[in-house]
Design a protein around this motif. Structure first.
Motif, short mmCIF file in Angstrom:
data_model
loop_
_atom_site.label_atom_id
_atom_site.label_comp_id
_atom_site.label_asym_id
_atom_site.label_seq_id
_atom_site.Cartn_x
_atom_site.Cartn_y
_atom_site.Cartn_z
N SER A 1 1.74 6.04 -7.29
CA SER A 1 0.61 6.73 -7.93
C SER A 1 0.79 8.24 -7.84
O SER A 1 0.54 8.97 -8.83
N ASP A 2 1.22 8.74 -6.67
CA ASP A 2 1.48 10.18 -6.51
C ASP A 2 2.59 10.62 -7.46
O ASP A 2 2.51 11.70 -8.07
N ASN B 1 0.82 -1.21 0.00
CA ASN B 1 0.00 0.00 0.00
C ASN B 1 0.86 1.26 0.00
O ASN B 1 0.56 2.22 -0.72
N ASP B 2 1.93 1.25 0.82
CA ASP B 2 2.84 2.41 0.85
C ASP B 2 3.41 2.66 -0.54
O ASP B 2 3.45 3.79 -1.03
N GLN C 1 0.70 3.81 -3.22
CA GLN C 1 0.28 5.19 -3.02
C GLN C 1 1.37 6.16 -3.45
O GLN C 1 1.11 7.15 -4.16
#
Length: 639
Positions: A61-62, A54-55, A58
């Motif tokens: 994606s950023d 998840n880290d 995210q």
């Protein structure tokens, strides 16, 4: 993904209702099942610290969104979704964590005064170059952050950046290095050149079918269609859901009472100051001298001299001195503690402080205006409370529909039809699009990425929900796959003829250049005469720099690869150019030299070398940190 959206979006009015709903599954399967992390969720482990899937997702994606914003139409979603791009991003996260751990082990920290100064320097918090407390607070509120949260993040970022910054600041360049760099960077070359362009013949050449077919067969990779897909999808958007009924008045008043602290603004004070800069580590005599100067300024201000004029003449704070020392509106938590305590002891009857010492030096503070703590009444807050209720209600309705959609799709993940029928949604179909994306929903990078994923493309299943925006998602399914294929010859015949014509023109250019070179090398005539005899234009180029685009950028690059002795005869060679070939007579090479009368150029070159040296030193530091740390990477989990 949907449960994550519930957690992030539903706070406030509906939080307790949603919590009550979640208690039921917790009771059935156990809280531990919801919070236990699997080892397979880790993409990297750095000593005892883990980077989870998840880290990584995210952060990646950023990163892709930032690159898309920077590059605009030049952004290639396929390039930024390849394994090599993902691995490079993971390496950057690992390096950041290694630096953070190293900084912590060294005890690096930042004091409150330095942190406050850094925050005040951020342009986003300034008005006409001066820190503004109102802008500071409004920007943080817009980001959903408190002052303390922002300061904590700034402190952590400052500490993490401190180590590489210290390395960069410590990089030096010797004069010998500077001279060597200048010799190469400012080097010039003098040469004569004859450019022979690859020109199309006046009469178009007709190529045979055999020539066209042979070229087509030999270059299949040049005439391939891109892989494409057609997808079908259902779209769920809160904007299209029925509007909720307005809230009851009693409910709004109850929410106003519960959240009363939200609508109160703290007291603010508009202050000016005069700063006498002196380091806390300075000698006692210097500190005392600064204090006495500050005390004299206090006396003069209290005697009636204009404080703004005193600030312009004496203050060492370059940001506020030109404004008469004006710091704008300040509220608790903005300034360092000693400054803040003194500021709040002042009144409009006694507006000038005694000298106040901080890590920056001695301050004389003047209070100009006081804005009392204020709050919104119910009627003022009513519109906001209604909007929040409507937003929360819409979010809950959307998430209920999204949850129902996911359940229906997961009952039969090979179709969207049944879910769409139950929920009254329409199954829409896109035009064919490539991995770079297409029109409509296919223009969203996450949609195009998911369309070519193993789940959708290979397994034929419906995708997981894809968030297009807040309370707006789609679920997609493959309708048709159009694989890479060689385009039929008839469709690319014109392209092949153009390629054959270009090859013929370049071959003719090369042949003329080879003939010219052979004639010039006999030595019977000088190079310029040989060129003119052949009806070609000879041009002499004096002191051409390596970044020149005249006579031809590609040719200049090739010329700077050549070497000749200082006292040798001109070197005759044939070299490729952008559109054809050239014959060049390289006459001399002149190294650049330092000019002490142009210090700005030397400063620029020193900076380039220092940055290059610092990059190598930081790279060496990263190698050392990696070698001395336990780093595990699970590359298969970032695909």
């Amino acid at each position: 993904m949907v449960l994550q959206s519930i957690r992030e979006r539903l706070t406030g009015i509906l939080a307790f209702a949603i919590l009550g709903i979640l208690i039921i599954p917790f009771a059935l399967v156990g809280v531990n099942e919801y919070f236990t992390s699997s080892a397979e969720n880790v993409v990297a482990r750095i000593n005892e610290t883990e980077i989870t899937t998840n880290d990584f997702n995210q952060s990646f994606s950023d990163y892709r969104r930032r690159m898309q914003s920077l590059m605009g139409e030049a952004y290639d979603p396929v390039q930024f979704d390849q394994l090599i791009s993902r691995r490079e991003h993971l390496d950057s996260l690992i390096n950041q964590e290694l630096i953070n751990q190293a900084a912590q082990s060294m005890g690096l920290d930042v004091d409150d005064e330095t942190l406050a100064a850094e925050i005040r320097r951020i342009p986003a918090f300034q008005v006409e170059g001066v820190f503004n407390a109102d802008v500071y607070q409004s920007r943080l509120i817009a980001q959903g952050m408190s002052s303390q949260q922002f300061q904590n993040e700034m402190r952590a970022q400052f500490v993490t950046n401190q180590l590489p910054r210290n390395i960069t600041d410590g990089s030096i360049t010797t004069r010998a290095e500077l001279q060597e760099f200048t010799a190469l960077r400012d080097q010039t070359r003098t040469f004569g050149a004859v450019l022979i362009e690859a020109e199309e013949p006046e009469v178009a050449v007709v190529f045979s079918e055999d020539e066209i077919s042979e070229w087509y067969a030999a270059h299949p990779e040049e005439y391939q269609s891109q892989e494409q897909v057609v997808i079908e999808y259902v779209e769920l958007d809160s904007a299209t859901l029925p509007e909720a009924s307005p809230p009851e008045e009693d409910f709004l008043r109850e929410q106003f009472e519960v959240q009363a602290s939200r609508f109160i603004s703290p007291e603010q004070r508009r202050v000016s100051h005069i700063l006498l800069e002196v380091s806390p580590d300075a000698e006692d005599a210097a500190i005392e001298t600064a204090r006495q100067t500050a005390a004299d300024l206090v006396r003069r201000a209290r005697a009636g001299e204009d404080f703004a004029s005193l600030a312009r003449e004496n203050s060492g704070d370059m940001g506020s001195a030109s404004e008469g020392g004006d710091l704008g509106w300040v509220e608790p938590g903005i300034m360092v503690k000693a400054f803040e305590n003194a500021m709040y002891e002042l009144s409009m009857e006694a507006p000038i402080s005694e000298p106040i010492q901080t890590g920056f030096g001695w301050h004389v503070i003047q209070i100009n205006e006081i804005r009392e703590a204020s709050g919104m009444g119910f009627e003022e807050a009513r519109a906001l409370l209604v909007k929040e209720y409507q937003d929360d209600t819409a979010a809950r309705a959307f998430l209920e529909q999204a949850d129902r959609l996911v359940d229906l799709v997961y009952e039969d993940p090979t179709t969207l039809e049944s879910a769409a029928l139950v929920l009254g949604l329409t199954v829409a179909v896109t035009d064919p699009f490539t991995r770079e994306g297409g029109q409509g929903v296919a223009a969203n990078p996450e949609v195009s990425k998911e369309a070519f994923s193993d789940l959708v493309l290979l397994q034929g299943s419906v995708s997981d929900p894809i968030n297009l925006d807040d309370n707006h998602l789609v679920m997609i399914r493959l309708r048709e796959h159009l694989p890479v294929a060689v385009i039929p010859l008839e469709q690319v015949r014109d392209e092949i003829v153009a390629s054959l014509s270009d090859r013929l023109a370049r071959n003719r250019s090369r042949a003329r250049a080879e003939q010219l070179l052979a004639t010039a090398q006999t030595g019977d005539e000088d190079f310029s005469s040989v060129a003119e005899s052949g009806g070609l234009e000879y041009i002499h180029h004096e002191a051409i720099r390596r970044n020149a685009i005249v006579p031809d950028a590609m040719l200049v690059k090739e010329i700077f690869r050549l070497q000749i002795a200082a006292d040798s005869e001109p070197l005759l060679v044939m070299l490729p150019a952008t559109n054809g070939f050239a014959v060049v007579a390289l006459e001399s090479i002149s190294n650049g030299g330092l000019d002490d009368n142009v210090p700005l150029a030397q400063q620029q070159y020193r900076r380039i070398l220092a940055n290059s040296s610092a990059s190598q030193e930081v790279w060496a530091l990263m190698r050392q940190l990696r070698a001395s740390s336990e780093v595990e990477i699970f590359e298969d989990r970032i695909r």
